[in-house]
Every structure is written in C-alpha cells, then in structure tokens.
Design an enzyme around this catalytic site. Structure first.
Site, PDB file in Angstrom:
ATOM      1  N   ARG A   1       0.731  -1.111  -0.172  1.00  0.00           N
ATOM      2  CA  ARG A   1       0.002   0.164  -0.655  1.00  0.00           C
ATOM      3  C   ARG A   1       0.802   1.654  -0.368  1.00  0.00           C
ATOM      4  NH1 ARG A   1      -2.344   0.091   6.174  1.00  0.00           N
ATOM      5  NH2 ARG A   1      -0.385  -0.866   7.661  1.00  0.00           N
TER       6      ARG A   1
ATOM      7  N   LYS B   1       1.528   6.284   1.977  1.00  0.00           N
ATOM      8  CA  LYS B   1       1.201   5.035   2.766  1.00  0.00           C
ATOM      9  C   LYS B   1      -0.677   5.024   2.521  1.00  0.00           C
ATOM     10  CE  LYS B   1       2.363   1.747   6.875  1.00  0.00           C
ATOM     11  NZ  LYS B   1       2.511   1.797   7.894  1.00  0.00           N
TER      12      LYS B   1
ATOM     13  N   GLY C   1      -4.753  -2.279   0.173  1.00  0.00           N
ATOM     14  CA  GLY C   1      -3.984  -0.754  -0.322  1.00  0.00           C
ATOM     15  C   GLY C   1      -3.723   0.288   0.923  1.00  0.00           C
TER      16      GLY C   1
ATOM     17  N   ASP D   1      11.383  -7.464   7.224  1.00  0.00           N
ATOM     18  CA  ASP D   1      11.074  -6.326   6.434  1.00  0.00           C
ATOM     19  C   ASP D   1      10.561  -4.744   7.040  1.00  0.00           C
ATOM     20  OD1 ASP D   1       8.627  -8.019   7.595  1.00  0.00           O
ATOM     21  OD2 ASP D   1       7.002  -6.454   6.584  1.00  0.00           O
TER      22      ASP D   1
END
Ligand code: AMP
Ligand code: MG
Length: 549
Positions: A124, A144, A157, A291
């Site tokens: 997203r 974002k 998203g 991540d």
C-alpha cells in the site's frame, strides 16, 4: 549519474510542490538504476528478477490536508500549502502525479514473527519520487495507503486515519527525541471509508481513510535483500547492494568484497545505536519483522508501536504479540541481532567469508553494549559510568518491576532527588520520604507506601552520586537532556485521533508542537506530561493495539 545539482544555495526559497521549477530537483534513481518488474498491472502476483514494480496511486474521493510538518517541508524545500485542498494536496493524496515522478512499489520479503514469509513488498506504500533538498540530500517521498500494488495480496492498499495519524505523530516525535527515524511531511484525509476489523472479532466497520507522506533517504529494508537471495536472484542482489552503497553509503568507497563487509558492519553499528535509543526513550516498535528493519538504521513502519508507561521489560503493545512477547520492550536488542543474522544470510553471496559476517554481528553486540551503558549513565546522571555500576542499574530495573512505575516520569524526576552531600547533615542519612517525594508522580499506585520499593535503591544511588561531587544544577541539566519530559504516549495519540475524527485538528497540532521540544519543561503543557490516566488502562488504542491499520 544524473544531472541534478549537488548543492543549492542555502537561501533557496521553498516552493509550492506543484511549481514546475521544483521539478528540476526531482529524481528517480531507484527506478533508473535497478531492475523493474516488466508488468505494469497491479494484480497481486509473485514478482521475479526485479527490485520494484511501476504503479500509479489510485484516486481518492476528497483529499484534504489534516496535518503538515513544517520542518520536513523545509528539509525538502517545499512550502506549506496555503489551503486544505488543491493541487498539492491532490499529489499528497494520490490523485495527481506530477511530471518527473515515476511512482513505484518496492519488492521485498521478510521474516515475520520468526518465520520466513516469502514475498511481501509495498502492498500500500508507493514512492512518488526522490527529491534533492536545499541541503543537497536525496529523500524519497512515499505515500502510505495510496492503493493496491502487485504486493497487496488480498488487502485493499489503504490505511485508516488512526494508524496514519499515529505514524505521522510518532515519527516526528522520535526525530525530536534524537532517535534515528523516517520522517513525515503530511497527513491527508481521503474522504473515503476504509473497512477494518479492528479487534479481529468479525465486526468490521467503516473508518475514515488517510494517507501519510513519509520521507526518508531510503525505505530499503533487510527484507529487500532477503527476497533476492531466497530466489537465487544474485545478479539483482548485487545490483541492489551496489545501489545502496553508492547512493547511501558513499563514504565506504566503490563496491568490492571488502566494501560489502564494511557495509554490513556499518549496518550493524547503526542498528545497535537505533535500538539503544529506543531503549533510552521507552519506545517499543511492536513488529520487528525483517521487512520492518531499515538498511539505513532508521526506525521505520510505525504500526502497533507503544511507549512504555509502567516499566516492564515484558511489555508489548501489539495484541498479536501478547502470547509470545517476541517483540516486547526487553527483547528488542536481542531481536535486532536476530534480524541482522537474517540479513547476514541474505548478504552471504556477496560476503563469502563467514568471519566478516561474524565481525559485523560482534560489532552489533559491542556497540549496543557500549551505547546502552553510556545511556544508562546519562539517564542516571552519573559522570563516568563503568562496569562497577552495573549492579546499581540492575537493582533499579528489578525494583521498577516490584510496583508499577512510569518510566518517563521516573527518570525525569530522578534529577530532583535531593543528593546533598552527607557532610551537610553531619553524616546523617537522608530520610526515605525526602528521597522518594520527587518521584511520586511516577507511581501508579496511590497511598503512603507508594515508592517504598525504591527506597533501598535510592540510598545507594545517592551515595554513588556523592562520588561524582557534581553540583545538583549541572547534573539536572545533563539528565534533562536525555530523559524526556514529553513522549507520544498512546493515550495522547488516541485523544488526537478521537478529536480529528470529529474534525478537530487542535489536539494533534498541540501535541505535535509540544513534542518538538520533548526535553523542555513547557509548564503550560504539564497536563501532557502526566502518567496515563486510569480510564486509558484498557481502552483500545491506549494500551494495546492490533495490527489492523
Ligand atoms: P506491516 O505489518 O504494516 O509491516 O505490513 C506487512 C505487509 O503487509 C507489507 O507487505 C504491507 O505492504 C502489507 N499490507 C499491510 N496492510 C496492507 C493493506 N491494507 N493493503 C495492502 N497491503 C498491506
Ligand atoms: Mg511493514
């Protein structure tokens, strides 16, 4: 490499983001220098042999500016928008892509809660462009919540107002605390509803949507390298490493096997400093998946983070983490090292000598150890902390677990404990009450006995201070520079969210301006420095948070 000027005159005026003159400071080096996903559609899929996918933000109904960070605007040379809507807000809400912008979603993987999760990627988030600021530095502008990408998997998203406000507020607060972090330029309401099941209990509800424009030199993560190595994409791995080194670590020199090793060691060093700083201010990231670990050693991806209130090494703000407590406050240093080991694995095709990787990991341990001891010395106001003081520190931490004690207030008020030299009372011991009195605001339990758990320790502490023989005023000034008075307590963020949801920006704006000077007394804002009120103890968003965002 590119023809944009390295430095601009220091009096370069800030311009409207849509001013065509600003386009000369736009660049897209990530897109230009790294391999792209050849497909341009956004349907979810595994992407191969690429570092990113070209994307377009998906339009929103009615973008409206909710907050703006002037100091970030100044870094970029972008002027504060004059109105709450208009072309600049259209860009920051994803409705307008300016000439010179080549938006992309980055491909990365990651270890989530200790397990390899495969491809994740910007599901997203979209980087619009890199901007060269008046200081000559390159920074990404990343939205974002701007819509679906090939990495969205089954999700929408989008991002909700509450999590976007939390990211905006906390990243700015961390910057002013002196913690390495990404920044945020703007918070834009989308005018669209976003459906979220906040408690994961089957009761999804519509919430207001929002988009944060995040700003950092790079959002490349440990997982950006892990995905390439795990798919045996070693050419892409080398290209990404070379890009990061040349663009963001130029001081290390041209990429070579030795430079890769020194680079890894530098990442370890920066990560150690970042985590030591988290521990100093009582920040708990909440989702330290690989991540969510920046290759530049910045705090990134503010999700279900939290601020330690009662000092408790086992505390985690993330409800998904409540069982395992993998990401609790006290385990952050260990988890960061675990994550660096995953990065070491991903970089091993470039750094074949195991000893080089081990040297990096050892650097992490050494730098973390040194920083955290020095930080504890500074927090306690000791002039020269040594190993001999370790017991004093450990005993404090044990005592803080005996009764709920607010971390921020405890350290802030420690500077007010009377540490007069024993000679002035003919050697008489200071009495417990006098020592404990300044710390009362930090105790969650009320009553005469509150604070008794600290009395033995306080006597030892005062004795130790006598050895330094420093004037109380000088010590207090030093301590107040490392022990913040104001932090972005969860319940304060929630009050700002509740107000903004009702259209009132004032609570957020006040918080933002107070948190710009977290070490200053600001007596007129004393109410923002108090311990968490009881009503907030179990209220959603005020103590525990879900990952739903
Ligand atoms: P996070 O826990 O926020 O770090 O996100 C983990 C992964 O899930 C990343 O790949 C995100 O891009 C993705 N993700 C989280 N929320 C959404 C969403 N609403 N839509 C698409 N992808 C998402
Ligand atoms: Mg993330």
């Amino acid at each position: 490499m590119n023809d944009i000027p390295r430095h601009l005159p220091s009096d370069t005026p800030s311009l409207d983001l849509c001013d065509p003159k600003l386009a000369s400071r736009f660049d897209n080096s990530f897109v230009r220098e790294l391999p792209a996903d050849p497909l341009r559609q956004d349907f979810p899929r595994p992407v191969r042999n690429a570092c990113y996918s070209h994307v377009r933000p998906a339009a929103v109904a009615a973008p409206e500016l909710l907050a703006w960070a002037d100091s970030v605007g100044e870094l970029l040379g972008i002027a504060r928008p004059q109105a709450m809507t208009g072309p600049v807000i259209d860009v920051l809400g994803g409705n307008l892509v300016l000439p010179g912008m080549q938006p992309y979603a980055a491909r990365y993987g990651g270890h989530q809660f200790g397990n390899w999760a495969g491809q994740l990627g910007d599901g997203r988030a979209m980087t619009l462009v890199e901007m060269l600021g008046p200081d000559g530095r390159r920074r990404e502008l990343q939205l974002k919540g701007a819509g679906r990408t090939p990495y969205s998997r089954r999700a929408d998203g989008r991002a909700v107002l509450r999590s976007s406000l939390r990211e905006f507020l906390c990243s700015e607060a961390m910057h002013y605390l002196g913690v390495p972090t990404t920044r945020a330029l703007s918070l834009v309401g989308t005018g669209d509803a976003v459906e979220r099941d906040m408690f994961y209990d089957g009761n999804a509800e519509d919430e207001p949507g929002a988009i944060v424009c995040r700003v950092a030199p790079s959002f490349v993560r440990f997982g950006s390298f892990e995905i390439l190595t795990s798919n045996d994409e070693l050419d892409e791995l080398r290209r990404l490493a070379d890009y990061v080194i040349t663009t963001h670590y130029p001081e290390l020199g041209a990429p070579s096997p030795e430079v890769y090793a020194r680079w890894f060691e530098e990442i370890c060093r920066r990560t150690a400093i970042m985590v030591a700083e988290w521990m100093r201010v009582g920040f708990v990231h909440g989702v330290m998946n690989t991540d969510n670990m920046s290759i530049l050693g910045l705090t990134i991806d503010y999700g279900p983070y939290g601020w330690l209130e009662g000092y408790d090494l086992g505390w985690t703000p993330n409800t998904t983490d409540a069982q395992g407590r993998r990401y609790c406050y006290g385990r952050q240093p260990e988890i960061a090292q675990w994550n660096l080991l995953r990065l070491a694995g991903a970089l091993s095709p470039l750094i074949p000598d195991r000893a080089d990787l081990e040297a990096g990991i050892n650097t992490y341990g050494r730098v973390y150890g040194e920083c955290s001891r020095r930080i504890m010395g500074d927090k306690l106001g000791l002039l020269d902390i040594t190993e001999d003081d370790d017991a004093l520190v450990e005993e404090l931490i044990e005592a803080l677990h005996v009764a709920e004690t607010d971390m921020t207030l405890l350290f802030r008020h420690l500077a007010d404990v009377p540490a007069g030299l024993p000679a002035d009372a003919a050697g008489a011991r200071l009495n417990d009450d006098a020592l404990i009195a300044p710390l009362r605001p930090a105790f969650y339990a009320e009553g005469a006995g509150a604070g008794a758990h600290l009395s033995v320790w306080l006597h030892r502490y005062v004795e130790r201070l006598h050895r330094d023989n420093e004037a109380a005023g000088a010590r207090r000034a030093r301590m107040n520079r490392v022990n913040p008075k104001y932090v972005a307590r969860n319940y304060l963020a929630q009050l700002a969210i509740d107000a903004l949801t009702d259209g009132d920006r004032s609570v957020l704006n006040r918080l933002l301006s107070v948190l710009e000077r977290p070490y200053d007394e600001q007596p007129e804002h004393q109410d923002l420095a108090l311990r968490r009120p009881e009503w907030a103890r179990h209220k959603a968003g005020c103590s525990a948070l879900s990952c739903s965002s």
